[in-house]
Design a protein around this motif. Sequence first.
Motif, PDB file in Angstrom:
ATOM      1  N   PHE A 214       0.824  -1.211   0.000  1.00  0.00           N
ATOM      2  CA  PHE A 214       0.000   0.000   0.000  1.00  0.00           C
ATOM      3  C   PHE A 214       0.860   1.265   0.000  1.00  0.00           C
ATOM      4  CE2 PHE A 214      -3.292  -2.987   0.799  1.00  0.00           C
ATOM      5  CZ  PHE A 214      -4.467  -2.376   0.386  1.00  0.00           C
ATOM      6  N   ALA A 215       2.050   1.195   0.574  1.00  0.00           N
ATOM      7  CA  ALA A 215       2.965   2.337   0.517  1.00  0.00           C
ATOM      8  C   ALA A 215       3.420   2.587  -0.918  1.00  0.00           C
ATOM      9  CB  ALA A 215       4.173   2.081   1.412  1.00  0.00           C
ATOM     10  N   GLY A 216       3.699   1.511  -1.651  1.00  0.00           N
ATOM     11  CA  GLY A 216       4.098   1.652  -3.047  1.00  0.00           C
ATOM     12  C   GLY A 216       2.993   2.258  -3.893  1.00  0.00           C
ATOM     13  N   ILE A 217       1.755   1.858  -3.644  1.00  0.00           N
ATOM     14  CA  ILE A 217       0.613   2.435  -4.361  1.00  0.00           C
ATOM     15  C   ILE A 217       0.508   3.928  -4.066  1.00  0.00           C
ATOM     16  CG2 ILE A 217      -1.909   2.423  -4.566  1.00  0.00           C
ATOM     17  CD1 ILE A 217      -1.780  -0.563  -3.780  1.00  0.00           C
ATOM     18  N   ALA A 218       0.600   4.277  -2.783  1.00  0.00           N
ATOM     19  CA  ALA A 218       0.497   5.684  -2.385  1.00  0.00           C
ATOM     20  C   ALA A 218       1.603   6.515  -3.015  1.00  0.00           C
ATOM     21  CB  ALA A 218       0.557   5.799  -0.867  1.00  0.00           C
ATOM     22  N   MET A 219       2.825   5.988  -3.045  1.00  0.00           N
ATOM     23  CA  MET A 219       3.948   6.719  -3.609  1.00  0.00           C
ATOM     24  C   MET A 219       3.710   7.019  -5.086  1.00  0.00           C
ATOM     25  SD  MET A 219       8.000   5.688  -3.681  1.00  0.00           S
ATOM     26  CE  MET A 219       7.751   4.306  -4.810  1.00  0.00           C
ATOM     27  N   GLY A 220       3.236   6.031  -5.842  1.00  0.00           N
ATOM     28  CA  GLY A 220       2.996   6.231  -7.265  1.00  0.00           C
ATOM     29  C   GLY A 220       1.856   7.191  -7.542  1.00  0.00           C
ATOM     30  N   LEU A 221       0.739   7.002  -6.847  1.00  0.00           N
ATOM     31  CA  LEU A 221      -0.421   7.872  -7.062  1.00  0.00           C
ATOM     32  C   LEU A 221      -0.142   9.306  -6.629  1.00  0.00           C
ATOM     33  CD1 LEU A 221      -3.347   5.533  -5.897  1.00  0.00           C
ATOM     34  CD2 LEU A 221      -2.680   6.104  -8.243  1.00  0.00           C
ATOM     35  N   ASN A 222       0.582   9.459  -5.532  1.00  0.00           N
ATOM     36  CA  ASN A 222       0.894  10.801  -5.048  1.00  0.00           C
ATOM     37  C   ASN A 222       1.809  11.539  -6.016  1.00  0.00           C
ATOM     38  OD1 ASN A 222       0.795  12.921  -3.134  1.00  0.00           O
ATOM     39  ND2 ASN A 222       2.780  12.308  -2.329  1.00  0.00           N
TER      40      ASN A 222
END
Length: 238
Positions: A214-222
Amino acid sequence: MSGEFALWVYLSHTPLLWLTVTLLAYAVADRLFQAAGRHPLANPVIHAIWMIGLVLTLTGTPYRAYFEGAQFVHFLLGPATVALAVPLYERRATVMRALVPMLAALAVGCVTAMTSALVFARLAGIPDDVRLALAPKSVTTGVAMGIVEALGGDPTLAAVLVMLTGMAGAVIVTPLMRALRVEDMRARGFAAGLAAHGLGTARAFQVSEVAGTFAGIAMGLNAFLTAILVPVAVSFLR
């Protein structure tokens, strides 16, 4: 001993010296991290940075010369980021169930991180060029540098501010989540990736694979959303 001396002579005349220094510093820092029970303050990235900085200072080596060797590690940041898609795919069902809360958290977190930095910096009388470099502080280094450079700012300053944000986030995130009694690893990981980009994501993977996903998802979307919103916010504040 002669073999070790010959190796040193060879490395000292090639960019491989600084690649070797980088890898050795991280290896030492990682051993200290493991010995400290993975305590946030023993984060290997933070300690590898000061070790390398100390070597550069003692040897009088300019950063440009160091980067000739370290650029090989820099190049691997791209493939490493893409590799985050593997745990995302493996946990796609879990991700889809949390899609709506994630998008809401993304919107709030991205806007808060960006506007709080710009507004407080303006109230503190910080110059425009520094405010510009500060705006994308919560996205990964390559994206932040690209955003700031496109807006006429200093990408090097942006990279420094991004790293400081990531280091602070990697240290604070676990104690903060515990203090707030946030037990859901999805929420903890998403917060880490959103606020502290790559370093926060690395810390999340050390705690839990779910948190890391979920951190990787947040990093990309942000990174995507920040690239859209920063030019708008900067133009408005100007």
